[in-house]
Design a protein around this motif. Structure first.
Motif, PDB file in Angstrom:
ATOM      1  N   TRP A 181       0.834  -1.205   0.000  1.00 30.38           N
ATOM      2  CA  TRP A 181       0.000   0.000   0.000  1.00 30.38           C
ATOM      3  C   TRP A 181       0.866   1.252   0.000  1.00 30.38           C
ATOM      4  O   TRP A 181       0.573   2.219  -0.715  1.00 30.38           O
ATOM      5  N   GLN A 184       2.329   1.754  -3.402  1.00 28.67           N
ATOM      6  CA  GLN A 184       1.266   2.132  -4.333  1.00 28.67           C
ATOM      7  C   GLN A 184       0.855   3.586  -4.178  1.00 28.67           C
ATOM      8  O   GLN A 184       0.624   4.284  -5.184  1.00 28.67           O
ATOM      9  N   SER A 185       0.743   4.063  -2.954  1.00 26.97           N
ATOM     10  CA  SER A 185       0.127   5.370  -2.704  1.00 26.97           C
ATOM     11  C   SER A 185       1.093   6.463  -2.268  1.00 26.97           C
ATOM     12  O   SER A 185       0.736   7.640  -2.328  1.00 26.97           O
ATOM     13  N   ARG A 191       2.719   6.010  -8.121  1.00 29.28           N
ATOM     14  CA  ARG A 191       1.968   6.999  -8.913  1.00 29.28           C
ATOM     15  C   ARG A 191       2.202   6.788 -10.410  1.00 29.28           C
ATOM     16  O   ARG A 191       1.290   6.964 -11.221  1.00 29.28           O
TER      17      ARG A 191
END
Length: 321
Positions: A181, A184-185, A191
């Motif tokens: 996570w 990913q974020s 991005r």
């Protein structure tokens, strides 16, 4: 009318709603389903698949597909077993070095996968499918068809040691899920994966090195395949050519059912967590209520079709290929 949720909201929450409905359904048919012991069984079966599915998520987010996970998991599992035993067969000694080396092996496999796809300009599904077969063959060559037993109590403690009635393996899987996570974020790579999946031409036009992003995405997936391989070995105490069997169907099904769009740019690891739990709950629930196991694949296949149909805007699709 504002009293009804729109399509996007329904699609966002649909996987979680399906999961809750499944749990209520199986509990109504068999109350033993809703117990800590059974939830622990579900979590144990889901942990390796979740790691592989998180890796697949990164690939699908950028609009590609990876079918190499079964071969990659088998090679990583067998490589870990050989190195671990060669280093003494104990985490208390030098055997712990086999853990990071296995992650490196997964990254190398992902690198090769990405290079074949990007540099040779071969569609990702075909390149990865071919390399998956190569990986399975390599694992067979390394083992000669034999099973390699890992009996170190410290390593098997991933399964045998429990905190709050759940094995340590579950908490390790949760930790790597958070890592996924975060990547990913909260990172540029994460991005960029969304950017490539959202529109490769636009990403390229904005100056993004799409080829490098794709290669790094495959490398990242390979690392998570390796984590899944380690958990699969810890769960059964054996590394063999068949260690990776079944991960392709399970992981891709989980990603799609969880709500990550096949064309990229939408979804993420939390969607994948829900998808893996849906797949695992169906498998466990059918066993608990006594239904034949062969129905599981049929039900999951129908779920995939329904998930794709519901998540696709049919008005924007002129050609299906």
């Amino acid at each position: 009318m504002t009293g009804f949720p729109n399509r996007e909201v329904l699609l966002r929450w649909a996987p979680l709603i399906v999961l809750l409905i499944l749990m209520l359904f199986f509990t109504a048919l068999e109350p033993r389903f809703f117990s800590v012991r059974n939830f622990a069984r579900i979590a144990i079966s889901a942990a390796p698949a979740l790691m592989v599915a998180v890796g697949v998520t990164f690939i699908i987010l950028m609009g590609s597909i990876d079918l190499s996970m079964e071969g990659a998991v088998s090679v990583c599992a067998v490589s870990f077993a050989f190195v671990f035993l060669w280093l003494g067969g104990s985490l208390g000694g030098w055997g712990w070095l086999a853990l990071p080396l296995t992650l490196v092996a997964g990254a190398v496999l992902g690198l090769v996968n990405g290079l074949v796809h990007v540099r040779l300009r071969i569609p990702s599904f075909m390149a990865s499918l071919a390399l998956g077969f190569v990986g399975t063959g390599l694992a067979m060559l390394m083992t000669g068809g034999d099973r390699i037993r890992i009996e170190d109590p410290a390593f098997r403690a991933l399964l045998t040691t429990r905190w709050l009635d759940f094995p340590v393996m579950i908490y390790v899987a949760g930790l790597f899920l958070l890592v996924g996570w975060f990547i990913q974020s909260r990172t540029t790579l994460g991005r960029n994966l969304y950017a490539v999946g959202g529109g490769e031409d636009l990403a390229h036009g904005s100056g993004l090195n799409v080829a490098r992003v794709r290669i790094m995405g495959f490398m990242l997936a390979g690392v998570f395949y390796a984590v899944g391989a380690l958990m699969a070995v810890a769960r059964i105490g054996i590394a063999e050519t068949a260690t990776g069997n079944g991960f392709m169907f399970t992981s891709i099904t989980a990603v799609v059912v969880g709500g990550t769009a096949l064309w990229g740019g939408t979804g993420g690891v939390w969607n994948t967590l829900v998808g893996v739990l849906i797949v695992s709950v169906i498998g466990n629930g059918m066993v608990v209520i006594g239904l034949p196991g062969y129905l599981q694949d049929g039900i999951l296949g129908l779920l995939v079709i329904i998930a794709v149909v519901l998540s696709t805007d049919r008005r924007s699709v002129s050609i299906v290929k």
